[in-house]
Design a protein around this motif. Sequence first.
Motif, PDB file in Angstrom:
ATOM      1  N   ARG A 197       7.230  13.583 -10.298  1.00 11.23           N
ATOM      2  CA  ARG A 197       7.305  13.119  -8.904  1.00 11.23           C
ATOM      3  C   ARG A 197       6.716  11.713  -8.736  1.00 11.23           C
ATOM      4  N   PHE A 198       5.692  11.402  -9.507  1.00 10.85           N
ATOM      5  CA  PHE A 198       5.013  10.104  -9.399  1.00 10.85           C
ATOM      6  C   PHE A 198       5.345   9.256 -10.624  1.00 10.85           C
ATOM      7  N   THR A 199       5.399   7.951 -10.428  1.00  7.42           N
ATOM      8  CA  THR A 199       5.638   7.016 -11.518  1.00  7.42           C
ATOM      9  C   THR A 199       4.651   5.863 -11.432  1.00  7.42           C
ATOM     10  N   ILE A 200       3.923   5.645 -12.512  1.00 13.10           N
ATOM     11  CA  ILE A 200       3.001   4.509 -12.576  1.00 13.10           C
ATOM     12  C   ILE A 200       3.680   3.380 -13.353  1.00 13.10           C
ATOM     13  N   ASN A 220      -0.668  -9.243 -12.162  1.00 11.06           N
ATOM     14  CA  ASN A 220      -1.969  -8.550 -12.200  1.00 11.06           C
ATOM     15  C   ASN A 220      -1.986  -7.352 -11.252  1.00 11.06           C
ATOM     16  N   SER A 221      -0.926  -6.566 -11.325  1.00 13.85           N
ATOM     17  CA  SER A 221      -0.792  -5.456 -10.385  1.00 13.85           C
ATOM     18  C   SER A 221      -0.338  -4.178 -11.085  1.00 13.85           C
ATOM     19  N   VAL A 222      -0.749  -3.079 -10.503  1.00 18.99           N
ATOM     20  CA  VAL A 222      -0.302  -1.764 -10.938  1.00 18.99           C
ATOM     21  C   VAL A 222       0.184  -1.018  -9.713  1.00 18.99           C
ATOM     22  N   TYR A 223       1.171  -0.159  -9.916  1.00 11.78           N
ATOM     23  CA  TYR A 223       1.822   0.526  -8.809  1.00 11.78           C
ATOM     24  C   TYR A 223       1.871   2.028  -9.066  1.00 11.78           C
ATOM     25  N   LEU A 224       1.960   2.772  -7.981  1.00 11.66           N
ATOM     26  CA  LEU A 224       2.174   4.215  -8.070  1.00 11.66           C
ATOM     27  C   LEU A 224       3.269   4.575  -7.076  1.00 11.66           C
ATOM     28  N   GLN A 225       4.448   4.861  -7.601  1.00  7.87           N
ATOM     29  CA  GLN A 225       5.561   5.307  -6.770  1.00  7.87           C
ATOM     30  C   GLN A 225       5.481   6.820  -6.644  1.00  7.87           C
ATOM     31  N   MET A 226       5.383   7.286  -5.420  1.00 13.59           N
ATOM     32  CA  MET A 226       5.206   8.708  -5.169  1.00 13.59           C
ATOM     33  C   MET A 226       6.429   9.243  -4.439  1.00 13.59           C
ATOM     34  N   GLY A 257       8.209  15.723   1.365  1.00 15.60           N
ATOM     35  CA  GLY A 257       9.503  15.353   0.820  1.00 15.60           C
ATOM     36  C   GLY A 257       9.767  13.858   0.819  1.00 15.60           C
ATOM     37  N   GLY A 258       8.902  13.116   1.506  1.00 14.91           N
ATOM     38  CA  GLY A 258       9.075  11.678   1.591  1.00 14.91           C
ATOM     39  C   GLY A 258       8.456  10.948   0.410  1.00 14.91           C
ATOM     40  N   SER A 259       8.379   9.634   0.540  1.00 19.80           N
ATOM     41  CA  SER A 259       7.859   8.822  -0.542  1.00 19.80           C
ATOM     42  C   SER A 259       6.952   7.720  -0.014  1.00 19.80           C
ATOM     43  N   LEU A 260       6.073   7.263  -0.879  1.00 20.75           N
ATOM     44  CA  LEU A 260       5.205   6.126  -0.621  1.00 20.75           C
ATOM     45  C   LEU A 260       5.013   5.372  -1.928  1.00 20.75           C
ATOM     46  N   ARG A 261       4.713   4.088  -1.805  1.00 23.19           N
ATOM     47  CA  ARG A 261       4.412   3.287  -2.983  1.00 23.19           C
ATOM     48  C   ARG A 261       3.060   2.613  -2.795  1.00 23.19           C
ATOM     49  N   LEU A 262       2.151   2.925  -3.683  1.00 28.50           N
ATOM     50  CA  LEU A 262       0.833   2.302  -3.669  1.00 28.50           C
ATOM     51  C   LEU A 262       0.833   1.099  -4.606  1.00 28.50           C
ATOM     52  N   SER A 263       0.096   0.083  -4.197  1.00 27.01           N
ATOM     53  CA  SER A 263      -0.081  -1.109  -5.027  1.00 27.01           C
ATOM     54  C   SER A 263      -1.563  -1.351  -5.239  1.00 27.01           C
ATOM     55  N   CYS A 264      -1.875  -1.952  -6.359  1.00 28.12           N
ATOM     56  CA  CYS A 264      -3.256  -2.316  -6.666  1.00 28.12           C
ATOM     57  C   CYS A 264      -3.241  -3.718  -7.276  1.00 28.12           C
ATOM     58  N   ALA A 265      -3.884  -4.644  -6.585  1.00 24.42           N
ATOM     59  CA  ALA A 265      -3.966  -6.016  -7.061  1.00 24.42           C
ATOM     60  C   ALA A 265      -5.322  -6.235  -7.721  1.00 24.42           C
ATOM     61  N   ALA A 266      -5.292  -6.792  -8.915  1.00 30.65           N
ATOM     62  CA  ALA A 266      -6.523  -7.005  -9.674  1.00 30.65           C
ATOM     63  C   ALA A 266      -6.835  -8.491  -9.798  1.00 30.65           C
ATOM     64  N   TRP A 297      -4.808   5.675 -11.721  1.00 26.24           N
ATOM     65  CA  TRP A 297      -4.922   6.125 -10.335  1.00 26.24           C
ATOM     66  C   TRP A 297      -5.612   7.492 -10.335  1.00 26.24           C
ATOM     67  N   PHE A 298      -6.565   7.635  -9.447  1.00 24.53           N
ATOM     68  CA  PHE A 298      -7.242   8.895  -9.201  1.00 24.53           C
ATOM     69  C   PHE A 298      -7.141   9.192  -7.714  1.00 24.53           C
ATOM     70  N   ARG A 299      -7.414  10.418  -7.341  1.00 26.24           N
ATOM     71  CA  ARG A 299      -7.409  10.756  -5.921  1.00 26.24           C
ATOM     72  C   ARG A 299      -8.499  11.762  -5.614  1.00 26.24           C
ATOM     73  N   GLN A 300      -8.943  11.719  -4.353  1.00 25.46           N
ATOM     74  CA  GLN A 300      -9.991  12.626  -3.904  1.00 25.46           C
ATOM     75  C   GLN A 300      -9.621  13.191  -2.551  1.00 25.46           C
TER      76      GLN A 300
END
Length: 128
Positions: A68-71, A78-84, A15-24, A36-39
């Motif tokens: 639920r997720f927003t890219i 030079n960044s991309v984000y994934l708000q979960m 039920g919580g949230s996290l925000r991923l960042s990716c710096a290029a 974004w992919f996941r394994q």
Amino acid sequence: QVQLVESGGGLAQAGGSLRLSCAASGRSFNLRAMGWFRQAPGKERDFVAAISWSGGGNTYYADSVKGRFTISRDNAKNSVYLQMESLKPEDTAVYYCAAGRIFYSSKDYSREADFEAWGQGTQVTVSS
């Protein structure tokens, strides 16, 4: 070539949230689709979300995360984000950032073959 570094993973409750960042780093970030992919343990790497380089940044999502997720992307940084949001235990996985080839366009960027560079991954763990 482009190098990618993810950050923002960690432990969250269901039920919580996290925000991923990716710096290029590297050239022409604004001309590359980003994804974004996941394994999860013992499973194949799966598509999560992608954002195109053209058309103002069209977005694409796996059905399992839609709503639920927003890219998003910030070309100036030079960044991309994934708000979960509304995280579920089944979201537990290593999340990978990916960069597409310059000027490359795809139907939905859901294949690993749509991307040419990958980050090292960041762990996301969701507890019930």
